[in-house]
Design an enzyme around this catalytic site. Structure first.
Site: not given
Lengths: 286, 286
Positions: B157, B62, B137-138, B31, B155, B86
């Protein structure tokens, strides 16, 4: 064609809404009045360029101004509405057959005319026989009232321009006097997020606290208002907004709402920690 | 100079933020990554042009992702965090000394690098010895896990682009399997306001309901996300988010928060009527 309405929420952030066309633009004695039609929000009204309501999300604001106090006070018969020229507050009030009379005091007759013509979805209650519309300054009107109302709803613009007087200590004192011994006053109370709004919110709360023994804030998600996090004031002579919530009684009325529920009512008073903190210095225990 | 970042919330509404300067711009394998500095929100991160977090309001997101499940589950020792490059979620998690291990699975190492350099206020927890960062990759990672975690925090996108797999039925099924018999999964759940977000929100909820016996949504006011009204999913094998809230126990931890309180926790689950209605067809009674 690209036509966009933009509202600066601070000088460093703005929300822009695509517009199909401008339906009305005029200048009254008090302010500039515009109505637009948009693909996302339907019709919307601005006063002096500030968003007042949109067809898509006005139900949130108007339901939260009206049903919160009506679910607490056991016997609302006489209501004073200050401002609210778009009729949205009155539309929600006339759904209560137990209400006997509503005085709506709006300074600007042109707002009411324009809304009747272009925003008929908010003005449906204005012709109810229980409603008296008075075109005068709410500050002056309420000075003359004593022990007259069960509920006062202050649906003002922001604390500058024509609405400025409706955020003064004198005005809240007059509202206190105008209410019966168990009366409630609800007002729009700005946002807790951007610094300028926070200052207005704290100042307003401090002034209400000086006039009313009980003063609490509650919140709603209103996407077209700055930050989307909007506050309302609940000031009361007697009833507590949570301890005196008449949940079963309100639900027995079977008023169908799109935002308000008596469960949501409770959550609306559960403010984020940072908002609670902003109120610590001005809010006495109760 | 006038420099503005604008994010379209739909094709007919956008939020614009004044920018002092762009601090970083790069393209990873997955990205585009940008960091800006702004007068209103401080620093902020965007991925493919979508707002991920700002210095001013990231605490809301958060705190709500982490403290809600931690105030319900009595004994969180092993946590899986998916996405969250993040570091904001991990920063809140490491405040709990009872947590023994945190696996953070982020697909894009460049997000973590950029955040470490430009957003150090969110990455403070990443060097905690209990944290293992895995760059993969989760969706694939969680497939391999069984009965391994007390809590999974997703969490991600939005449900398109690199995060798309984290909104599939298969993924939620894998999360269910990866959790202990009393495990909880929390995920970001889009907004109930704009039509496109609503569709994603309903689809996501329908899929979670198929995997977990208990699935509830909760909300927060996040001014820089579309509409400002954001939802989170609370999916659980055993604990109810309200009936099993351990209020006194959580408060005894004396974690000071800026948004979360155990009172607000309850209100976060009291959704507006129109949101409840959107869930009626997909949410079984419990």
């Amino acid at each position: 064609m690209e036509l966009w309405f933009s509202e600066p929420h601070t000088k460093n952030v703005k929300l822009s809404i695509r517009v199909n066309r401008q339906l009305y633009s005029g200048e009254s004695e008090f302010q500039r009045i515009d109505v637009f039609e948009s693909p996302e929000f339907g019709r919307f009204l601005t006063l002096d360029g500030y968003m007042m309501l949109t067809e898509k999300d006005e139900f949130i604001y108007h339901e939260m101004m009206v049903h919160v106090p009506l679910a607490v006070h056991p016997n609302v018969k006489n209501v004073l509405v200050i401002g609210a020229g778009d009729g949205g507050v009155v539309r929600e009030l006339v759904r209560y057959d137990t209400i006997e009379h509503i005085d709506m005091v709006e300074i600007d007759p042109m707002v009411v005319q324009v809304c009747r013509e272009y925003l008929p979805f908010t003005t449906t209650g204005l012709d109810d026989p229980r409603v008296s519309i008075r075109y005068e300054d709410g500050l002056k009107f309420v000075r003359r009232c004593e022990d007259a109302y069960d509920l006062i709803i202050v649906d003002s613009t922001d604390p500058f321009g024509p609405g400025e007087g409706l955020f003064t200590k004198e005005f809240y004192g007059s509202c206190y006097k105008a209410l019966h011994a168990d009366g409630i006053m609800v007002n729009q109370h700005e946002s807790p997020f951007y610094d300028e709004d926070v200052a207005a919110m704290q100042r307003t709360h401090a002034r209400i606290v000086q006039s009313f023994p009980l003063s609490r804030l509650y919140q709603a998600h209103i996407p077209t208002y700055p930050s989307g996090h909007w506050l309302f004031g609940f000031a009361s002579k007697k009833y507590h907004p949570l301890r005196d919530l008449r949940e079963a009684e309100w639900n027995a009325r079977r008023l169908s709402c799109r935002y308000y529920t008596t469960t949501l009512h409770k959550g609306a008073f559960y403010l984020p920690a940072y908002v609670e903190e902003m109120l610590v210095d001005v809010e006495p225990e109760c």
